[in-house]
Design a protein around this motif. Sequence first.
Motif, PDB file in Angstrom:
ATOM      1  N   ALA A 250       0.837  -1.207   0.000  1.00 24.92           N
ATOM      2  CA  ALA A 250       0.000   0.000   0.000  1.00 24.92           C
ATOM      3  C   ALA A 250       0.868   1.251   0.000  1.00 24.92           C
ATOM      4  N   GLY A 251       0.694   2.080  -1.013  1.00 24.10           N
ATOM      5  CA  GLY A 251       1.443   3.325  -1.089  1.00 24.10           C
ATOM      6  C   GLY A 251       2.873   3.178  -1.553  1.00 24.10           C
ATOM      7  N   ARG A 252       3.370   1.973  -1.623  1.00 25.29           N
ATOM      8  CA  ARG A 252       4.757   1.736  -2.058  1.00 25.29           C
ATOM      9  C   ARG A 252       4.784   1.409  -3.551  1.00 25.29           C
ATOM     10  N   SER A 253       4.229   0.272  -3.917  1.00 27.44           N
ATOM     11  CA  SER A 253       4.108  -0.032  -5.344  1.00 27.44           C
ATOM     12  C   SER A 253       2.654  -0.242  -5.742  1.00 27.44           C
ATOM     13  N   PHE A 254       1.741   0.117  -4.847  1.00 26.26           N
ATOM     14  CA  PHE A 254       0.310   0.071  -5.133  1.00 26.26           C
ATOM     15  C   PHE A 254      -0.302   1.448  -4.936  1.00 26.26           C
ATOM     16  N   ALA A 255      -1.296   1.754  -5.754  1.00 30.12           N
ATOM     17  CA  ALA A 255      -2.184   2.893  -5.548  1.00 30.12           C
ATOM     18  C   ALA A 255      -3.540   2.475  -6.086  1.00 30.12           C
ATOM     19  N   ALA A 256      -4.578   3.202  -5.721  1.00 31.08           N
ATOM     20  CA  ALA A 256      -5.924   2.855  -6.178  1.00 31.08           C
ATOM     21  C   ALA A 256      -6.687   4.107  -6.547  1.00 31.08           C
ATOM     22  N   VAL A 257      -7.475   4.003  -7.627  1.00 29.52           N
ATOM     23  CA  VAL A 257      -8.343   5.090  -8.066  1.00 29.52           C
ATOM     24  C   VAL A 257      -9.760   4.549  -8.163  1.00 29.52           C
ATOM     25  N   GLY A 258     -10.696   5.236  -7.517  1.00 24.47           N
ATOM     26  CA  GLY A 258     -12.086   4.810  -7.544  1.00 24.47           C
ATOM     27  C   GLY A 258     -12.822   5.290  -8.778  1.00 24.47           C
ATOM     28  N   ALA A 259     -14.025   4.790  -8.948  1.00 23.72           N
ATOM     29  CA  ALA A 259     -14.809   5.104 -10.141  1.00 23.72           C
ATOM     30  C   ALA A 259     -15.081   6.595 -10.289  1.00 23.72           C
ATOM     31  N   GLY A 261     -12.980   8.898  -9.095  1.00 22.55           N
ATOM     32  CA  GLY A 261     -11.715   9.609  -9.107  1.00 22.55           C
ATOM     33  C   GLY A 261     -10.997   9.726  -7.785  1.00 22.55           C
ATOM     34  N   ASN A 262     -11.569   9.198  -6.689  1.00 26.82           N
ATOM     35  CA  ASN A 262     -10.874   9.251  -5.408  1.00 26.82           C
ATOM     36  C   ASN A 262      -9.627   8.361  -5.445  1.00 26.82           C
ATOM     37  N   VAL A 263      -8.608   8.760  -4.680  1.00 28.55           N
ATOM     38  CA  VAL A 263      -7.325   8.064  -4.681  1.00 28.55           C
ATOM     39  C   VAL A 263      -6.995   7.595  -3.270  1.00 28.55           C
ATOM     40  N   GLN A 268      -8.364  -1.551  -1.068  1.00 24.99           N
ATOM     41  CA  GLN A 268      -9.195  -1.836   0.104  1.00 24.99           C
ATOM     42  C   GLN A 268      -9.553  -0.574   0.875  1.00 24.99           C
ATOM     43  N   LEU A 269      -8.820   0.506   0.633  1.00 26.58           N
ATOM     44  CA  LEU A 269      -9.014   1.743   1.397  1.00 26.58           C
ATOM     45  C   LEU A 269      -9.831   2.795   0.658  1.00 26.58           C
ATOM     46  N   LEU A 270     -10.265   2.500  -0.564  1.00 28.65           N
ATOM     47  CA  LEU A 270     -11.176   3.416  -1.238  1.00 28.65           C
ATOM     48  C   LEU A 270     -12.481   3.502  -0.447  1.00 28.65           C
ATOM     49  N   ASP A 271     -13.134   4.648  -0.497  1.00 34.93           N
ATOM     50  CA  ASP A 271     -14.369   4.898   0.254  1.00 34.93           C
ATOM     51  C   ASP A 271     -14.140   4.926   1.761  1.00 34.93           C
ATOM     52  N   ALA A 322      -4.504  -1.898   5.436  1.00 32.83           N
ATOM     53  CA  ALA A 322      -5.963  -1.801   5.383  1.00 32.83           C
ATOM     54  C   ALA A 322      -6.588  -2.372   6.655  1.00 32.83           C
ATOM     55  N   LEU A 323      -6.114  -3.536   7.094  1.00 29.35           N
ATOM     56  CA  LEU A 323      -6.663  -4.126   8.314  1.00 29.35           C
ATOM     57  C   LEU A 323      -6.358  -3.259   9.523  1.00 29.35           C
ATOM     58  N   ALA A 324      -5.163  -2.682   9.558  1.00 35.63           N
ATOM     59  CA  ALA A 324      -4.815  -1.777  10.657  1.00 35.63           C
ATOM     60  C   ALA A 324      -5.781  -0.592  10.688  1.00 35.63           C
ATOM     61  N   HIS A 325      -6.058  -0.027   9.520  1.00 32.42           N
ATOM     62  CA  HIS A 325      -6.944   1.145   9.440  1.00 32.42           C
ATOM     63  C   HIS A 325      -8.362   0.814   9.875  1.00 32.42           C
ATOM     64  N   TYR A 326      -8.903  -0.278   9.365  1.00 30.24           N
ATOM     65  CA  TYR A 326     -10.298  -0.594   9.671  1.00 30.24           C
ATOM     66  C   TYR A 326     -10.506  -1.034  11.118  1.00 30.24           C
TER      67      TYR A 326
END
Length: 376
Positions: A250-259, A261-263, A268-271, A322-326
């Motif tokens: 997470a944040g190292r070699s991964f990123a996520a963009v939601g439908a 446009g959220n980043v 797993q951390l979108l929304d 993600a598990l730490a956050h939730y």
Amino acid sequence: MTMTDKFFLCYFETTRDCNLACKYCMSRPETPVSAPELSTEEARTLVLDELAKVSSNMAVAFSGGECLLRDDIYTLLAHTASRGMYSFVNTNGKMLVQTDAVRRCRDATGGRVIFVLPFNSIDAESNRSSRDDDTSTVMQATEVCRREGTDYFFLLTISKENLDTLAPTVQFLKMNRVPMLRAPFVPRGSGMGYVDLFFDADDMKRVIHPALTSSPLSAISYTPFFADPDALEATWKTYGVKIEGLGCQAGRSFAAVGAEGNVAPCVQLLDSTAVVGNVRQTPLSELIARHPTFQALRQRRENLKGRCGICRYRESCGGCRALAHYRSGDLFAEDPTCFFEPKDRQSRCDLEAMQTVQVEKFVEYLKYNKPWNVLF
């Protein structure tokens, strides 16, 4: 963050539409969203063109919902290939069986496509309870992929619901030499109604970790991960593998963009409250390079807390963010599902030697098998 040749993957949830009604779909919102989904032009310029600035070894994982329901999906796949990037198509498999989607994806990308198929359990009924489908659709989809000469691997979402069948499921994939990516269940989207399906440290120690460590081809992202950090570095150099490391990316070699446009640093951390911005307001490449959350995750040696903060494996594992956050509301808290109790940064897990050997097998597979040796 400057342009590198290290592998970087962006999950792009192009749509929330789906042709199944999975019980805890993590992309289906509990409440209506307040913005429209990104248009074709926005997806091209605000996501795909921006990602081409991040790494020369970039891949995009198109997902949803069901990304193949978008009318412009083949246009987006072709544009991704034109920017020199591989495409992962995360699909429930239904359209692969019912339409010519595999061939169209292959043609649109010039063959630079890999299908990611959900496979939560080898038991049909157990799989149906979470996926709204038994295993037959996915198995038919693999036959279509083989017939069309396209690559695929399986995505296995783990919750308390499929613990009983996890070991035989992983063994089935191991025997068939199919790489797998494990995803932890998190209470995102419709999953918010099933918080009782969270697995815990005891589940991890008794069931999940033994099952995953039985197959070297499951090694890409799971945590906890106890391989010797120094041996990992040596292995990368020996094989010339261009990945930052294993464990949580997470944040190292991964990123996520939601439908819309959220980043976020992970799909797993979108929304969630871990969203760092929106591509309609801030360039995606800038968010990845300069946002404090992404920067802190890349420097996790200094920023992780609790057991993860003092752990010998904070670089080679890092715990699931993600598990730490939730579970705590803190993206940098210790992973609540880890069973290792380090006393200090010199403490070694008794599984280290075994896990280090598993990594060598996994990296050897990457080195000598297509398309992984192209990507990594």
